[in-house]
Design a protein around this motif. Structure first.
Motif, PDB file in Angstrom:
ATOM      1  N   UNK A 259     -35.570 -28.551  16.336  1.00 42.39           N
ATOM      2  CA  UNK A 259     -34.345 -27.869  15.939  1.00 42.39           C
ATOM      3  C   UNK A 259     -33.118 -28.670  16.335  1.00 42.39           C
ATOM      4  N   UNK A 260     -33.312 -29.939  16.701  1.00 40.33           N
ATOM      5  CA  UNK A 260     -32.174 -30.794  17.008  1.00 40.33           C
ATOM      6  C   UNK A 260     -31.741 -30.784  18.456  1.00 40.33           C
ATOM      7  N   UNK A 261     -32.582 -30.301  19.356  1.00 42.76           N
ATOM      8  CA  UNK A 261     -32.208 -30.365  20.782  1.00 42.76           C
ATOM      9  C   UNK A 261     -32.314 -31.802  21.278  1.00 42.76           C
ATOM     10  N   UNK A 262     -33.391 -32.495  20.846  1.00 40.42           N
ATOM     11  CA  UNK A 262     -33.461 -33.915  21.235  1.00 40.42           C
ATOM     12  C   UNK A 262     -33.129 -34.768  20.020  1.00 40.42           C
ATOM     13  N   UNK A 263     -31.936 -35.324  20.033  1.00 41.54           N
ATOM     14  CA  UNK A 263     -31.490 -36.209  18.952  1.00 41.54           C
ATOM     15  C   UNK A 263     -31.299 -37.616  19.516  1.00 41.54           C
ATOM     16  N   UNK A 264     -30.542 -38.448  18.778  1.00 42.06           N
ATOM     17  CA  UNK A 264     -30.494 -39.863  19.150  1.00 42.06           C
ATOM     18  C   UNK A 264     -29.891 -40.120  20.528  1.00 42.06           C
ATOM     19  N   UNK A 265     -28.915 -39.281  20.952  1.00 47.14           N
ATOM     20  CA  UNK A 265     -28.242 -39.558  22.235  1.00 47.14           C
ATOM     21  C   UNK A 265     -29.256 -39.497  23.385  1.00 47.14           C
ATOM     22  N   UNK A 266     -30.072 -38.439  23.357  1.00 47.05           N
ATOM     23  CA  UNK A 266     -31.051 -38.253  24.430  1.00 47.05           C
ATOM     24  C   UNK A 266     -32.167 -39.285  24.322  1.00 47.05           C
ATOM     25  N   UNK A 267     -32.721 -39.427  23.116  1.00 45.63           N
ATOM     26  CA  UNK A 267     -33.857 -40.342  22.950  1.00 45.63           C
ATOM     27  C   UNK A 267     -33.461 -41.757  23.358  1.00 45.63           C
TER      28      UNK A 267
ATOM     29  N   UNK B 212     -31.025 -42.725  25.360  1.00 46.10           N
ATOM     30  CA  UNK B 212     -30.739 -42.840  26.801  1.00 46.10           C
ATOM     31  C   UNK B 212     -32.050 -42.944  27.595  1.00 46.10           C
ATOM     32  N   UNK B 213     -33.050 -42.163  27.195  1.00 43.55           N
ATOM     33  CA  UNK B 213     -34.334 -42.202  27.911  1.00 43.55           C
ATOM     34  C   UNK B 213     -34.998 -43.566  27.704  1.00 43.55           C
ATOM     35  N   UNK B 214     -35.004 -44.034  26.459  1.00 43.92           N
ATOM     36  CA  UNK B 214     -35.659 -45.325  26.176  1.00 43.92           C
ATOM     37  C   UNK B 214     -34.913 -46.470  26.863  1.00 43.92           C
ATOM     38  N   UNK B 215     -33.605 -46.406  26.817  1.00 41.67           N
ATOM     39  CA  UNK B 215     -32.795 -47.459  27.442  1.00 41.67           C
ATOM     40  C   UNK B 215     -33.060 -47.511  28.956  1.00 41.67           C
ATOM     41  N   UNK B 216     -33.421 -46.354  29.529  1.00 41.46           N
ATOM     42  CA  UNK B 216     -33.693 -46.309  30.973  1.00 41.46           C
ATOM     43  C   UNK B 216     -35.136 -46.714  31.291  1.00 41.46           C
ATOM     44  N   UNK B 217     -35.922 -47.048  30.259  1.00 42.81           N
ATOM     45  CA  UNK B 217     -37.278 -47.556  30.528  1.00 42.81           C
ATOM     46  C   UNK B 217     -38.399 -46.605  30.150  1.00 42.81           C
ATOM     47  N   UNK B 218     -38.052 -45.352  29.790  1.00 40.44           N
ATOM     48  CA  UNK B 218     -39.075 -44.408  29.342  1.00 40.44           C
ATOM     49  C   UNK B 218     -39.199 -44.453  27.828  1.00 40.44           C
ATOM     50  N   UNK B 219     -39.813 -43.404  27.255  1.00 38.91           N
ATOM     51  CA  UNK B 219     -39.882 -43.319  25.791  1.00 38.91           C
ATOM     52  C   UNK B 219     -39.151 -42.057  25.348  1.00 38.91           C
ATOM     53  N   UNK B 220     -38.073 -42.249  24.585  1.00 32.92           N
ATOM     54  CA  UNK B 220     -37.294 -41.118  24.079  1.00 32.92           C
ATOM     55  C   UNK B 220     -37.828 -40.676  22.728  1.00 32.92           C
ATOM     56  N   UNK B 221     -37.686 -39.379  22.447  1.00 33.72           N
ATOM     57  CA  UNK B 221     -38.238 -38.820  21.206  1.00 33.72           C
ATOM     58  C   UNK B 221     -37.198 -37.997  20.463  1.00 33.72           C
ATOM     59  N   UNK B 222     -37.041 -38.325  19.185  1.00 34.86           N
ATOM     60  CA  UNK B 222     -36.136 -37.572  18.306  1.00 34.86           C
ATOM     61  C   UNK B 222     -36.926 -36.437  17.668  1.00 34.86           C
TER      62      UNK B 222
ATOM     63  N   UNK C 213     -32.413 -36.535   7.712  1.00 34.71           N
ATOM     64  CA  UNK C 213     -31.967 -36.314   9.103  1.00 34.71           C
ATOM     65  C   UNK C 213     -32.716 -37.242  10.055  1.00 34.71           C
ATOM     66  N   UNK C 214     -34.022 -37.388   9.835  1.00 33.77           N
ATOM     67  CA  UNK C 214     -34.815 -38.283  10.699  1.00 33.77           C
ATOM     68  C   UNK C 214     -34.286 -39.716  10.556  1.00 33.77           C
ATOM     69  N   UNK C 215     -34.045 -40.112   9.309  1.00 36.48           N
ATOM     70  CA  UNK C 215     -33.541 -41.468   9.066  1.00 36.48           C
ATOM     71  C   UNK C 215     -32.210 -41.693   9.785  1.00 36.48           C
ATOM     72  N   UNK C 216     -31.316 -40.704   9.653  1.00 34.94           N
ATOM     73  CA  UNK C 216     -29.981 -40.828  10.261  1.00 34.94           C
ATOM     74  C   UNK C 216     -30.077 -40.902  11.789  1.00 34.94           C
ATOM     75  N   UNK C 217     -30.895 -40.039  12.377  1.00 33.90           N
ATOM     76  CA  UNK C 217     -31.017 -40.019  13.841  1.00 33.90           C
ATOM     77  C   UNK C 217     -31.654 -41.303  14.367  1.00 33.90           C
ATOM     78  N   UNK C 218     -32.645 -41.786  13.626  1.00 35.30           N
ATOM     79  CA  UNK C 218     -33.296 -43.035  14.054  1.00 35.30           C
ATOM     80  C   UNK C 218     -32.303 -44.193  14.010  1.00 35.30           C
ATOM     81  N   UNK C 219     -31.508 -44.264  12.928  1.00 39.18           N
ATOM     82  CA  UNK C 219     -30.527 -45.347  12.810  1.00 39.18           C
ATOM     83  C   UNK C 219     -29.516 -45.254  13.952  1.00 39.18           C
ATOM     84  N   UNK C 220     -29.099 -44.033  14.277  1.00 45.56           N
ATOM     85  CA  UNK C 220     -28.118 -43.861  15.365  1.00 45.56           C
ATOM     86  C   UNK C 220     -28.725 -44.260  16.704  1.00 45.56           C
TER      87      UNK C 220
END
Ligand SMILES: Cc1cc2nc3c(=O)[nH]c(=O)nc-3n(C[C@H](O)[C@H](O)[C@H](O)COP(=O)(O)O)c2cc1C
Length: 319
Positions: A20-28, A30-40, A47-54
Motif C-alpha cells: 500500500x506504499x508504506x515502503x517506497x523508494x526512500x526507505x528501500x 536508505x536500507x540498501x545504501x546502509x548495507x542491507x536489502x531494501x524492498x519497494x 508505480x513499480x517502475x517509477x519507484x524503482x527508478x527513484x
C-alpha cells in the motif's frame, strides 16, 4: 555462493516489503545504501517502475520489489523483473522471470512448493509478524521445521520478531541466512506510514491477529487496536460472521474493481463500516484510515521506542 553474496549485500538485514506504499523508494534506498536489502512495495506496473527508478537515483546497491500474488498482474511482474530481487507473498509460487526470486512462506508445505518452483530462497514468516500473517507457528519453530524439510544448503530468511541485534543473532544462530524486519522499519523516518500511525504504534503495547480488514483480501493480519477494532471485535479478535461472509463473497469482485471506485470506498470507510479494506494510512493517503483502517504491526512494537533513520536501524540490527 552464500545468499548475501548472491544478493550483493554486506549485512544480513532485509527490510520487508510493506504494501500500500508504506515502503517506497526512500526507505528501500536508505536500507540498501546502509548495507542491507531494501524492498519497494507498491501496486501497479507504472508505480513499480517509477519507484524503482527513484530508488536507483539514490543508490546503486541492490533493490528488491515485493509482489502480493493475489493482486499482481502481468505489468507488475514485468516492472518488478528489472529489480535485483523479486519477493513474492501469499499464494502459489510460480516463476515469472529469470532473476533472483524469494517467496515468503508460512508453512513447511508452502516452503517445499516454493523450493520446487525454483525460488532462490524462502522467507520463513512466524506468527509474531506484522501485516498479513501466513503461518501459525513462532518464527524460530517454523525455521526449524522448514530447515529440516529442505536441503541443508538452501537459504532461509527469518521474518517475525526482529527488532534488535539480539533477535538477528538468534535468527542467524538458528540457521537463517538473514533476518527480515517490517515493523522496525515502519518506525523509521523514511517509511511512508502516516505520522499518526507511527505515533500510535509507539504508544501501543499489544497487537491483535484478526481478519477484520478483509474486504478484497479475507486473510489474517496483525494490527494494533483502533476505533474499528474496538467497534467490531468485542474484546477478542473474532470478526462477526456477517462481516466475514461479506468479505469472502465480495473478494473476487473487489480485486477487479476499478481504482477510482476503490478509492471512493476507502474515503467513505468509517470505524463503524461493516466493509473494511486492507489499505493502511500513509502520509499522502486519507487520514480516516487511522481509525477506520488497519494499523499493521508485529509483536515487536512493545520493544520499539523510537522512530529512527533507516540507516541507523540497519546499523543497530547488524550482528
Ligand atoms: C505494515 C506492514 C505491511 C506489510 N505488507 C506486506 C506486503 O505488502 N508484502 C509482504 O510480503 N509482506 C508484508 N508484510 C509482512 C512482512 O513481509 C513481514 O513478514 C513482517 O513485517 C515481519 O514481521 P515484523 O513486522 O514483526 O518485522 C507487512 C508487514 C507490515 C508490518
Amino acid at each position: 555462493m552464500s545468499l548475501l553474496h548472491r544478493l550483493g549485500i554486506a549485512t544480513p538485514i532485509v527490510q520487508a516489503g510493506m504494501g500500500g506504499g508504506i515502503s517506497r523508494h526512500e526507505l528501500a534506498a536508505a536500507v540498501s545504501e546502509a548495507g542491507g536489502l531494501g524492498t519497494i512495495a507498491v501496486g501497479g506496473g507504472a508505480e513499480i517502475e517509477r519507484e524503482l527508478a527513484a530508488a536507483r537515483a539514490l543508490t546503486d546497491r541492490p533493490i528488491a520489489v515485493n509482489l502480493l500474488l493475489p493482486f499482481a498482474r502481468r505489468s507488475w511482474f514485468e516492472a518488478a523483473a528489472t529489480a535485483d530481487v523479486v519477493v513474492t507473498f501469499w499464494g502459489k509460487p510460480v516463476r515469472r522471470s529469470g532473476g533472483m526470486w524469494i517467496h515468503q512462506c508460512g508453512s513447511v508445505a508452502e516452503a517445499r512448493a516454493a523450493h520446487v518452483a525454483g525460488t532462490d530462497a524462502v522467507i520463513v514468516q512466524g506468527v509474531e509478524a506484522g501485516g498479513h500473517v501466513r503461518g501459525s507457528l513462532p518464527a524460530l519453530e517454523l525455521l526449524d521445521r522448514i530447515g529440516a524439510a529442505l536441503p541443508p544448503d538452501y537459504p532461509l530468511l527469518l521474518a517475525g520478531g526482529i527488532a534488535e541485534r539480539a533477535d538477528v543473532q538468534t535468527a542467524l544462530e538458528a540457521g537463517a541466512s538473514a533476518a527480515v524486519a517490517g515493523t522496525r522499519f515502519l518506525l523509521s523516518e523514511q517509511s511512508r506510514a502516516h505520522p499518526e500511525y507511527k505515533q500510535r504504534l509507539l504508544e501501543a503495547e499489544d497487537t491483535l491477529l484478526t481478519e477484520l480488514f478483509g474486504l478484497g483480501w479475507p486473510a489474517p493480519h496483525r494490527v494494533v487496536p483502533n476505533a474499528a477494532t474496538e467497534r467490531w471485535l468485542a474484546g477478542n479478535s473474532r470478526v462477526p460472521a456477517l462481516n466475514r461472509m461479506l468479505n469472502r463473497l465480495l473478494a473476487p469482485g473487489v480485486r477487479f474493481t476499478p481504482t477510482a471506485i476503490q478509492r471512493r470506498l476507502v474515503l467513505a470507510q468509517r470505524p463503524e463500516s461493516r466493509l473494511l479494506t486492507p489499505l493502511a494510512a500513509t502520509d499522502d493517503g486519507p487520514p480516516n484510515l487511522l481509525n477506520a483502517g488497519p494499523l499493521y504491526a508485529g509483536q515487536t512494537i512493545s520493544r520499539i521506542a523510537q522512530i529512527r533513520p533507516a540507516a541507523d536501524i540497519v546499523a543497530d540490527l547488524a550482528p
